[in-house]
Motif scaffolding. Structure first.
Motif, PDB file in Angstrom:
ATOM      1  N   VAL A 188      -9.203 -71.686 -22.322  1.00 27.10           N
ATOM      2  CA  VAL A 188      -9.389 -72.784 -21.355  1.00 27.10           C
ATOM      3  C   VAL A 188     -10.452 -72.482 -20.302  1.00 27.10           C
ATOM      4  CG1 VAL A 188      -6.996 -73.525 -21.636  1.00 27.10           C
ATOM      5  CG2 VAL A 188      -7.574 -71.934 -19.790  1.00 27.10           C
ATOM      6  N   SER A 189     -11.000 -71.263 -20.291  1.00 27.85           N
ATOM      7  CA  SER A 189     -11.963 -70.883 -19.257  1.00 27.85           C
ATOM      8  C   SER A 189     -13.394 -70.975 -19.792  1.00 27.85           C
ATOM      9  CB  SER A 189     -11.682 -69.458 -18.768  1.00 27.85           C
ATOM     10  OG  SER A 189     -10.358 -69.352 -18.256  1.00 27.85           O
ATOM     11  N   PRO A 190     -14.374 -71.095 -18.860  1.00 25.47           N
ATOM     12  CA  PRO A 190     -15.777 -71.167 -19.288  1.00 25.47           C
ATOM     13  C   PRO A 190     -16.217 -69.909 -20.019  1.00 25.47           C
ATOM     14  CG  PRO A 190     -15.526 -71.821 -16.985  1.00 25.47           C
ATOM     15  CD  PRO A 190     -14.212 -71.235 -17.408  1.00 25.47           C
ATOM     16  N   VAL A 191     -17.167 -70.073 -20.944  1.00 23.49           N
ATOM     17  CA  VAL A 191     -17.678 -68.962 -21.759  1.00 23.49           C
ATOM     18  C   VAL A 191     -19.156 -68.745 -21.452  1.00 23.49           C
ATOM     19  CG1 VAL A 191     -18.104 -68.130 -24.092  1.00 23.49           C
ATOM     20  CG2 VAL A 191     -16.018 -69.424 -23.593  1.00 23.49           C
ATOM     21  N   ALA A 192     -19.533 -67.483 -21.260  1.00 28.13           N
ATOM     22  CA  ALA A 192     -20.947 -67.131 -21.065  1.00 28.13           C
ATOM     23  C   ALA A 192     -21.518 -66.704 -22.410  1.00 28.13           C
ATOM     24  CB  ALA A 192     -21.069 -66.015 -20.030  1.00 28.13           C
ATOM     25  N   ALA A 193     -21.938 -67.683 -23.205  1.00 24.29           N
ATOM     26  CA  ALA A 193     -22.343 -67.422 -24.594  1.00 24.29           C
ATOM     27  C   ALA A 193     -23.626 -66.622 -24.692  1.00 24.29           C
ATOM     28  CB  ALA A 193     -22.492 -68.750 -25.326  1.00 24.29           C
ATOM     29  N   ASN A 194     -24.481 -66.686 -23.670  1.00 23.65           N
ATOM     30  CA  ASN A 194     -25.784 -66.023 -23.743  1.00 23.65           C
ATOM     31  C   ASN A 194     -25.750 -64.580 -23.239  1.00 23.65           C
ATOM     32  OD1 ASN A 194     -25.192 -66.994 -21.191  1.00 23.65           O
ATOM     33  ND2 ASN A 194     -27.356 -67.134 -20.587  1.00 23.65           N
ATOM     34  N   LEU A 195     -24.559 -64.059 -22.915  1.00 31.40           N
ATOM     35  CA  LEU A 195     -24.443 -62.701 -22.407  1.00 31.40           C
ATOM     36  C   LEU A 195     -23.614 -61.854 -23.358  1.00 31.40           C
ATOM     37  CD1 LEU A 195     -23.736 -63.427 -18.612  1.00 31.40           C
ATOM     38  CD2 LEU A 195     -25.921 -62.838 -19.676  1.00 31.40           C
ATOM     39  N   SER A 196     -23.655 -60.546 -23.128  1.00 30.33           N
ATOM     40  CA  SER A 196     -22.856 -59.635 -23.965  1.00 30.33           C
ATOM     41  C   SER A 196     -22.492 -58.399 -23.142  1.00 30.33           C
ATOM     42  CB  SER A 196     -23.632 -59.212 -25.218  1.00 30.33           C
ATOM     43  OG  SER A 196     -24.832 -58.533 -24.861  1.00 30.33           O
ATOM     44  N   GLY A 197     -21.532 -57.645 -23.641  1.00 27.00           N
ATOM     45  CA  GLY A 197     -21.144 -56.387 -23.005  1.00 27.00           C
ATOM     46  C   GLY A 197     -20.575 -56.575 -21.614  1.00 27.00           C
ATOM     47  N   THR A 198     -20.959 -55.654 -20.707  1.00 31.48           N
ATOM     48  CA  THR A 198     -20.441 -55.663 -19.341  1.00 31.48           C
ATOM     49  C   THR A 198     -20.829 -56.939 -18.603  1.00 31.48           C
ATOM     50  OG1 THR A 198     -20.616 -53.249 -19.262  1.00 31.48           O
ATOM     51  CG2 THR A 198     -20.397 -54.402 -17.159  1.00 31.48           C
ATOM     52  N   GLU A 199     -22.079 -57.431 -18.866  1.00 28.07           N
ATOM     53  CA  GLU A 199     -22.516 -58.661 -18.201  1.00 28.07           C
ATOM     54  C   GLU A 199     -21.643 -59.838 -18.596  1.00 28.07           C
ATOM     55  OE1 GLU A 199     -24.503 -56.542 -19.647  1.00 28.07           O
ATOM     56  OE2 GLU A 199     -25.635 -55.762 -17.929  1.00 28.07           O
ATOM     57  N   LYS A 200     -21.219 -59.898 -19.841  1.00 26.29           N
ATOM     58  CA  LYS A 200     -20.349 -60.996 -20.296  1.00 26.29           C
ATOM     59  C   LYS A 200     -18.973 -60.914 -19.619  1.00 26.29           C
ATOM     60  CE  LYS A 200     -18.519 -63.082 -24.569  1.00 26.29           C
ATOM     61  NZ  LYS A 200     -19.111 -64.413 -24.351  1.00 26.29           N
ATOM     62  N   LEU A 201     -18.446 -59.673 -19.553  1.00 34.56           N
ATOM     63  CA  LEU A 201     -17.165 -59.495 -18.851  1.00 34.56           C
ATOM     64  C   LEU A 201     -17.274 -59.921 -17.389  1.00 34.56           C
ATOM     65  CD1 LEU A 201     -15.855 -56.025 -20.138  1.00 34.56           C
ATOM     66  CD2 LEU A 201     -14.864 -58.269 -20.592  1.00 34.56           C
ATOM     67  N   ALA A 202     -18.350 -59.505 -16.721  1.00 37.91           N
ATOM     68  CA  ALA A 202     -18.534 -59.812 -15.310  1.00 37.91           C
ATOM     69  C   ALA A 202     -18.642 -61.313 -15.073  1.00 37.91           C
ATOM     70  CB  ALA A 202     -19.777 -59.101 -14.774  1.00 37.91           C
ATOM     71  N   ALA A 203     -19.199 -62.031 -16.047  1.00 43.51           N
ATOM     72  CA  ALA A 203     -19.385 -63.477 -15.887  1.00 43.51           C
ATOM     73  C   ALA A 203     -18.116 -64.255 -16.203  1.00 43.51           C
ATOM     74  CB  ALA A 203     -20.530 -63.945 -16.790  1.00 43.51           C
ATOM     75  N   GLU A 204     -17.327 -63.799 -17.155  1.00 43.12           N
ATOM     76  CA  GLU A 204     -16.193 -64.584 -17.639  1.00 43.12           C
ATOM     77  C   GLU A 204     -14.844 -64.197 -17.024  1.00 43.12           C
ATOM     78  OE1 GLU A 204     -17.857 -65.534 -22.170  1.00 43.12           O
ATOM     79  OE2 GLU A 204     -16.207 -64.104 -21.858  1.00 43.12           O
ATOM     80  N   VAL A 205     -14.618 -62.899 -16.839  1.00 45.84           N
ATOM     81  CA  VAL A 205     -13.274 -62.432 -16.476  1.00 45.84           C
ATOM     82  C   VAL A 205     -12.802 -62.917 -15.104  1.00 45.84           C
ATOM     83  CG1 VAL A 205     -11.870 -60.363 -16.025  1.00 45.84           C
ATOM     84  CG2 VAL A 205     -13.373 -60.451 -18.012  1.00 45.84           C
ATOM     85  N   PRO A 206     -13.647 -63.007 -14.056  1.00 49.10           N
ATOM     86  CA  PRO A 206     -13.127 -63.487 -12.771  1.00 49.10           C
ATOM     87  C   PRO A 206     -12.437 -64.853 -12.863  1.00 49.10           C
ATOM     88  CG  PRO A 206     -15.273 -62.504 -12.459  1.00 49.10           C
ATOM     89  CD  PRO A 206     -15.051 -62.557 -13.942  1.00 49.10           C
ATOM     90  N   ARG A 207     -13.079 -65.807 -13.521  1.00 42.77           N
ATOM     91  CA  ARG A 207     -12.459 -67.120 -13.665  1.00 42.77           C
ATOM     92  C   ARG A 207     -11.208 -67.042 -14.544  1.00 42.77           C
ATOM     93  NH1 ARG A 207     -11.624 -70.819 -10.829  1.00 42.77           N
ATOM     94  NH2 ARG A 207     -13.792 -70.752 -10.162  1.00 42.77           N
ATOM     95  N   GLN A 208     -11.253 -66.196 -15.571  1.00 40.82           N
ATOM     96  CA  GLN A 208     -10.092 -66.056 -16.449  1.00 40.82           C
ATOM     97  C   GLN A 208      -8.886 -65.488 -15.691  1.00 40.82           C
ATOM     98  OE1 GLN A 208     -11.692 -63.596 -19.544  1.00 40.82           O
ATOM     99  NE2 GLN A 208     -12.734 -65.290 -20.602  1.00 40.82           N
ATOM    100  N   ILE A 209      -9.121 -64.494 -14.817  1.00 41.25           N
ATOM    101  CA  ILE A 209      -8.021 -63.930 -14.032  1.00 41.25           C
ATOM    102  C   ILE A 209      -7.447 -64.978 -13.086  1.00 41.25           C
ATOM    103  CG2 ILE A 209      -7.435 -62.234 -12.250  1.00 41.25           C
ATOM    104  CD1 ILE A 209      -9.463 -60.339 -13.524  1.00 41.25           C
ATOM    105  N   ALA A 210      -8.330 -65.726 -12.421  1.00 39.82           N
ATOM    106  CA  ALA A 210      -7.862 -66.777 -11.509  1.00 39.82           C
ATOM    107  C   ALA A 210      -7.031 -67.808 -12.269  1.00 39.82           C
ATOM    108  CB  ALA A 210      -9.049 -67.441 -10.826  1.00 39.82           C
ATOM    109  N   ASN A 211      -7.488 -68.202 -13.441  1.00 39.51           N
ATOM    110  CA  ASN A 211      -6.745 -69.188 -14.239  1.00 39.51           C
ATOM    111  C   ASN A 211      -5.412 -68.611 -14.726  1.00 39.51           C
ATOM    112  OD1 ASN A 211      -8.759 -71.066 -13.893  1.00 39.51           O
ATOM    113  ND2 ASN A 211      -9.742 -70.677 -15.874  1.00 39.51           N
ATOM    114  N   ALA A 212      -5.420 -67.328 -15.124  1.00 41.00           N
ATOM    115  CA  ALA A 212      -4.175 -66.697 -15.557  1.00 41.00           C
ATOM    116  C   ALA A 212      -3.161 -66.658 -14.419  1.00 41.00           C
ATOM    117  CB  ALA A 212      -4.453 -65.284 -16.066  1.00 41.00           C
ATOM    118  N   HIS A 213      -3.644 -66.330 -13.219  1.00 40.94           N
ATOM    119  CA  HIS A 213      -2.774 -66.284 -12.039  1.00 40.94           C
ATOM    120  C   HIS A 213      -2.154 -67.657 -11.775  1.00 40.94           C
ATOM    121  CE1 HIS A 213      -2.288 -65.235  -7.510  1.00 40.94           C
ATOM    122  NE2 HIS A 213      -1.278 -64.768  -8.204  1.00 40.94           N
ATOM    123  N   THR A 214      -2.958 -68.711 -11.879  1.00 42.09           N
ATOM    124  CA  THR A 214      -2.453 -70.062 -11.632  1.00 42.09           C
ATOM    125  C   THR A 214      -1.489 -70.498 -12.732  1.00 42.09           C
ATOM    126  OG1 THR A 214      -4.486 -70.671 -10.455  1.00 42.09           O
ATOM    127  CG2 THR A 214      -3.120 -72.477 -11.297  1.00 42.09           C
TER     128      THR A 214
END
Length: 594
Positions: free
Chosen positions: A306-332
């Motif tokens: 359900v969270s946005p995906v950073a399709a143009n990134l990979s590795g640590t940069e992809k985690l940094a772009a996607e995980v913050p919103r995913q954690i916030a959504n998981a918390h909610t």
């Protein structure tokens, strides 16, 4: 600009100090054991400086929101007693402003103690309060650090250029939000070199073990007493790619458990209702975490979907772009789902805590205690002032009961009842002193102009109610005792005209109680309109006295003196009640002089 209370500052200092103690050995060890060119001093300063700005921004935003939305919070919480779902929504809305589920729980305890809602009804509010604490994580996850300085500048302009108090409050909100993002940016920049530092990466990887991550977050949250601060910091670390989604979820779970410590501490030394509300908070949070503990991978899959995906990134940069919103959504999702699951069992929760924490069987002490005043609400002045108003209604009810007993004592010429009235005045004096002390503490908070006006009005009403009690205890009671001692019989004047005056005064004090209970302007106007009736009754009493003196001479001078003392005291009580009424009305609504 708002400054945090000493309690809040103490919590944050402890939290930052704890991080510093934990981080310093790692810095020292790393500096001595690594050959790379990491600037550990700069990283440490940026981490803790950014953290300080982040936490201060949170407190700034929360304090400004409380000031801007104080009346709305009060009105929202006054309508919670009908439906468990609306109670949960209201609890979520108020907590999103206060950013403290513990303060919401404390407020609910006051309503339960006063009989304004049942324990089972309060459970919905407590459950909803957990949803409200997720708002900060959602805001932080937007990652708009580049706009931080613009937000601070705009907030500053609104604060210092506008003369409207409401605009200034929202300027403070914007400044606080800007400081949050600015602190995030500094922390992120300070920690970015650690992306290539193996020991730190291994430490963050260990957080993926659920029990370890939950324990770390619970301990930190217990120290700073703010789950919002913990989840905000977790999201900041995730924005650098340090934390995976499962680790972030475990840390968010731990924050939910750690915040229970605040509720537990707040209930120490409090009435049974407070302990039960704290127990509900603790049981709900812990059971909720245990329910989801084995389903962290499934929750991670759901929020990834359900969270946005950073399709143009990979590795640590992809985690940094996607995980913050995913954690916030998981918390909610976690908190909303738990509320929906458990809200059907509010009655069962209520019965459980009633069994765990039974009513005390020890007899109540004779000394009266305030029903509503709670020091934990002082940091939210709008709600604290509402509790002052309710306590004033409590004081008014005691004064009204004193007058009611006075009438019985005069009719029966009963000296013991007059002594009982004197004891009731002791209770009124205790409440008056408690209210005065509470208002004194409230003056140390950041009050809006309207809140300051209300505080001064309530202080005046408190003084006037205490004076009414003194008039009853000092004047009416003494006159009554003298009538008993001299065995003075009730005259026709006392039985008719003064009796009517007394019942008119009973209506005045009953209306005064309504004013303090509801800030009722119509009731205040009614008291002012009673002036002509009361003056007419006084004139009739004087005329009847004059007629009696012509017929009987001065042989009943003691009776006449007693009646005059009664009339003077009752006029004084009306005068004080009229002052209370005027304080509750806009000046334009009356022109009638004292």
């Amino acid at each position: 600009m708002y400054i945090s209370s000493s309690n809040t500052k103490g919590r944050y200092i402890i939290g930052i100090g704890t991080l510093f103690i934990a981080f310093t050995p790692l810095v020292a060890w790393a500096a001595s054991s690594t050959s790379d060119s990491l600037d550990w001093f700069k990283m440490t300063m940026e981490l803790f400086g950014g953290l300080a700005l982040f936490l201060f921004g949170m407190e700034q935003m929360s304090a400004a929101l409380k000031a801007a939305a104080g009346d709305q919070m009060k009105n929202l919480l006054s309508k919670l007693t009908t439906n468990r779902f609306s109670a949960a929504l209201s609890g979520a809305a108020v907590t999103s402003i206060i950013q403290s589920s513990s303060v919401t729980t404390v407020l609910v305890v006051g309503f339960v103690s006063a009989g304004l809602m049942t324990l089972s009804q309060s459970i919905g509010v407590i459950m909803g309060s957990n949803i409200g604490t997720t708002i900060t994580a959602q805001i932080v996850a937007f990652k708009v650090e580049k706009a931080a300085l613009l937000m601070i500048a705009l907030g500053f302009a609104m604060l210092f250029l506008s003369k409207k108090e409401k605009v200034q409050h929202y300027g403070n909100v914007l400044m606080g939000l800007g400081l949050i993002f600015f602190g995030m940016g500094i922390m992120s920049e300070g920690m970015s070199p650690l992306r290539s530092y193996e020991p730190f990466i291994n430490l963050m990887t260990s957080m993926e073990r659920p029990l370890y991550g939950i324990l770390v977050a619970a301990l930190f949250t217990a120290l700073v007493q703010s789950s919002s601060a913990t989840t905000g910091i977790v999201i900041v670390m995730a924005s650098q790619g340090f934390i995976s989604l499962p680790a972030g979820i475990a840390l968010a779970f731990g924050a939910n458990i750690g915040t229970c410590v605040t509720a537990l501490l707040a209930s120490i030394g409090k009435p049974t209702e407070a302990k039960r509300a704290a127990a509900i908070h603790i049981i709900f949070n812990i059971v909720g975490v245990l329910l989801w503990l084995l389903f962290i991978p499934q929750l991670a899959v759901l929020v990834t979907y359900v969270s946005p995906v950073a399709a143009n990134l990979s590795g640590t940069e992809k985690l940094a772009a996607e995980v913050p919103r995913q954690i916030a959504n998981a918390h909610t999702i976690f908190n909303v789902a738990n509320t929906l699951i458990f809200i059907a069992f509010t009655a069962q929760f209520g019965r459980l805590v009633e069994r765990l924490i039974p009513d005390k069987t020890t007899p109540k002490k004779a000394i009266i205690k305030p029903l509503y005043l709670d020091n934990d609400l002082l940091e939210t002045p709008a709600l604290a002032l509402d509790m002052v108003r309710r306590e004033l209604a409590h004081l008014a009810s005691i004064v009204d009961a004193m007058l009611a007993k006075t009438g019985d004592a005069f009719r029966e010429r009963d000296a013991r009842k007059f002594d009982e009235i004197a004891k009731m005045d002791d209770q009124a004096d205790i409440l008056h002193a408690e209210i005065t002390d509470y208002i004194r503490k409230l003056t140390l908070q950041n009050l809006t102009e309207q809140e300051n006006e209300n505080m001064m009005r309530y202080l005046s009403i408190n003084e006037d109610l205490e004076r009414i009690g003194d008039v009853i205890e000092t004047n009416l009671v003494e006159v009554g005792k003298e009538a008993v001692r001299l065995k003075l019989k009730a005259t026709e004047t006392e039985r008719t005209i003064l009796s009517q005056l007394y019942y008119q005064l009973r209506e005045v004090l009953s209306t005064t109680q309504t004013i303090t209970q509801n800030d009722d302007e119509l009731a205040a106007q009614n008291i002012l309109h009673m002036k002509d009736n009361i003056n007419q009754l006084v004139r009739e009493a004087i005329q009847m006295q004059a007629k009696r003196l012509k017929q009987e001479g001065a042989e009943n001078i003691d009776v006449t003196h007693m009646e005059n003392e009664l009339m003077d005291s009752m006029k004084r009580i009306y005068s004080l009640s009229k002052r209370i009424a005027k304080l509750s009305l806009p000046k334009k609504l009356f022109q009638e002089p004292d």
